[in-house]
Design a protein around this motif. Structure first.
Motif, PDB file in Angstrom:
ATOM      1  N   PRO A 122       1.024  -1.079  -0.119  1.00  0.00           N
ATOM      2  CA  PRO A 122      -0.027  -0.044   0.118  1.00  0.00           C
ATOM      3  C   PRO A 122       0.865   1.297  -0.028  1.00  0.00           C
ATOM      4  O   PRO A 122       0.163   2.390  -0.307  1.00  0.00           O
ATOM      5  N   VAL A 123       1.984   1.148   0.344  1.00  0.00           N
ATOM      6  CA  VAL A 123       3.046   2.477   0.188  1.00  0.00           C
ATOM      7  C   VAL A 123       2.963   3.165  -1.313  1.00  0.00           C
ATOM      8  O   VAL A 123       2.848   4.451  -0.940  1.00  0.00           O
ATOM      9  N   ALA A 124       2.915   2.417  -2.321  1.00  0.00           N
ATOM     10  CA  ALA A 124       2.901   2.948  -3.522  1.00  0.00           C
ATOM     11  C   ALA A 124       1.612   3.848  -3.799  1.00  0.00           C
ATOM     12  O   ALA A 124       1.572   4.774  -4.257  1.00  0.00           O
ATOM     13  N   ILE A 125       0.702   3.027  -3.446  1.00  0.00           N
ATOM     14  CA  ILE A 125      -0.849   3.693  -3.554  1.00  0.00           C
ATOM     15  C   ILE A 125      -1.016   4.914  -2.847  1.00  0.00           C
ATOM     16  O   ILE A 125      -1.526   5.763  -3.127  1.00  0.00           O
ATOM     17  N   LEU A 126      -0.694   4.987  -1.342  1.00  0.00           N
ATOM     18  CA  LEU A 126      -0.627   5.866  -0.787  1.00  0.00           C
ATOM     19  C   LEU A 126       0.347   7.065  -0.968  1.00  0.00           C
ATOM     20  O   LEU A 126      -0.211   8.473  -0.826  1.00  0.00           O
ATOM     21  N   ALA A 127       1.492   6.948  -1.447  1.00  0.00           N
ATOM     22  CA  ALA A 127       2.531   7.965  -1.999  1.00  0.00           C
ATOM     23  C   ALA A 127       1.530   8.639  -3.343  1.00  0.00           C
ATOM     24  O   ALA A 127       1.679   9.808  -3.420  1.00  0.00           O
ATOM     25  N   GLY A 128       1.156   7.612  -4.084  1.00  0.00           N
ATOM     26  CA  GLY A 128       0.461   8.245  -5.218  1.00  0.00           C
ATOM     27  C   GLY A 128      -0.871   9.071  -4.666  1.00  0.00           C
ATOM     28  O   GLY A 128      -0.891  10.436  -5.382  1.00  0.00           O
ATOM     29  N   LEU A 129      -1.609   8.720  -4.009  1.00  0.00           N
ATOM     30  CA  LEU A 129      -2.650   9.524  -3.268  1.00  0.00           C
ATOM     31  C   LEU A 129      -2.318  10.701  -2.722  1.00  0.00           C
ATOM     32  O   LEU A 129      -2.863  11.733  -2.962  1.00  0.00           O
ATOM     33  N   ALA A 130      -1.349  10.878  -1.987  1.00  0.00           N
ATOM     34  CA  ALA A 130      -0.799  12.012  -1.555  1.00  0.00           C
ATOM     35  C   ALA A 130      -0.305  12.789  -2.294  1.00  0.00           C
ATOM     36  O   ALA A 130      -0.586  14.089  -2.056  1.00  0.00           O
ATOM     37  N   ALA A 131       0.469  12.531  -3.367  1.00  0.00           N
ATOM     38  CA  ALA A 131       0.725  13.383  -4.384  1.00  0.00           C
ATOM     39  C   ALA A 131      -0.363  13.943  -4.901  1.00  0.00           C
ATOM     40  O   ALA A 131      -0.379  15.380  -5.233  1.00  0.00           O
ATOM     41  N   VAL A 132      -1.277  13.318  -5.450  1.00  0.00           N
ATOM     42  CA  VAL A 132      -2.340  14.023  -6.140  1.00  0.00           C
ATOM     43  C   VAL A 132      -3.167  14.926  -5.139  1.00  0.00           C
ATOM     44  O   VAL A 132      -3.527  15.968  -5.426  1.00  0.00           O
ATOM     45  N   GLY A 133      -3.275  14.444  -3.800  1.00  0.00           N
ATOM     46  CA  GLY A 133      -4.276  15.156  -2.763  1.00  0.00           C
ATOM     47  C   GLY A 133      -3.441  16.821  -2.571  1.00  0.00           C
ATOM     48  O   GLY A 133      -4.040  17.474  -2.623  1.00  0.00           O
ATOM     49  N   LEU A 134      -2.004  16.430  -2.647  1.00  0.00           N
ATOM     50  CA  LEU A 134      -1.227  17.664  -2.390  1.00  0.00           C
ATOM     51  C   LEU A 134      -1.323  18.445  -3.594  1.00  0.00           C
ATOM     52  O   LEU A 134      -1.662  19.868  -3.209  1.00  0.00           O
ATOM     53  N   SER A 135      -1.331  17.968  -4.696  1.00  0.00           N
ATOM     54  CA  SER A 135      -1.510  18.870  -5.809  1.00  0.00           C
ATOM     55  C   SER A 135      -2.902  19.669  -6.034  1.00  0.00           C
ATOM     56  O   SER A 135      -2.801  20.724  -6.425  1.00  0.00           O
ATOM     57  N   PHE A 136      -3.738  18.920  -5.668  1.00  0.00           N
ATOM     58  CA  PHE A 136      -5.345  19.628  -5.602  1.00  0.00           C
ATOM     59  C   PHE A 136      -5.176  20.641  -4.462  1.00  0.00           C
ATOM     60  O   PHE A 136      -5.932  21.731  -4.685  1.00  0.00           O
ATOM     61  N   ALA A 137      -4.573  20.507  -3.453  1.00  0.00           N
ATOM     62  CA  ALA A 137      -4.648  21.510  -2.391  1.00  0.00           C
ATOM     63  C   ALA A 137      -3.776  22.640  -2.664  1.00  0.00           C
ATOM     64  O   ALA A 137      -4.083  23.852  -2.227  1.00  0.00           O
ATOM     65  N   MET A 138      -3.030  22.533  -3.485  1.00  0.00           N
ATOM     66  CA  MET A 138      -2.060  23.513  -3.903  1.00  0.00           C
ATOM     67  C   MET A 138      -2.635  24.507  -5.024  1.00  0.00           C
ATOM     68  O   MET A 138      -2.181  25.480  -5.355  1.00  0.00           O
TER      69      MET A 138
END
Length: 141
Positions: free
Chosen positions: A92-108
């Motif tokens: 799940p680390v790869a999935i969490l890293a991808g979701l975190a990157a997308v979430g951070l991009s949307f938040a920015m």
């Protein structure tokens, strides 16, 4: 000339891919890590630097604009080469890293939107005593 824009893009691409491969070796990952993104960042900074110095003519910018128009299909094709199945099976680390990157991009997005707008407080100047009387007097003249 348009060819100079393409040459600048190719230099940035080669440098970005080299740095991405180097990052992959340093991180112990058997692939390129962010080479295309690094190349685009180099192109943005390199183009800005040359533009400020007056070394980037209109025709040269057309070469860069041409490749930026087909940038997304290139990234999609490069992403298809990555080992997505291996990343997903690794846990799940790869999935969490991808979701975190997308979430951070949307938040920015709203943050960058606010940074790109002129400051509303700077546009509104406090009213000075007599300022309206001076403005009215200048209109009447």
């Amino acid at each position: 000339m348009i060819i100079y824009g393409v040459a600048l893009l190719s230099i940035c691409t080669l440098a970005g891919l080299f740095i991405g491969d180097l990052l992959g070796v340093l991180l112990g990952v058997p692939s390129n890590v962010g080479g295309v993104g690094i190349a685009m960042i180099l192109l943005i900074f390199g183009g800005g630097y040359l533009s400020k110095r007056g070394l980037l003519a209109g025709k040269t910018e057309q070469g860069i604009e041409f490749w930026s128009a087909i940038y997304i299909p290139i990234v999609v094709a490069m992403a298809a080469q990555q080992n997505v199945a291996g990343a997903l099976s690794s846990g799940p680390v790869a999935i969490l890293a991808g979701l975190a990157a997308v979430g951070l991009s949307f938040a920015m997005v709203p943050v960058l939107d606010r940074l790109g707008r002129p400051d509303a407080a700077a546009e509104k100047k406090p009213h000075e005593p007599g300022a309206t009387a001076q403005a009215a007097a200048s209109v009447q003249r």
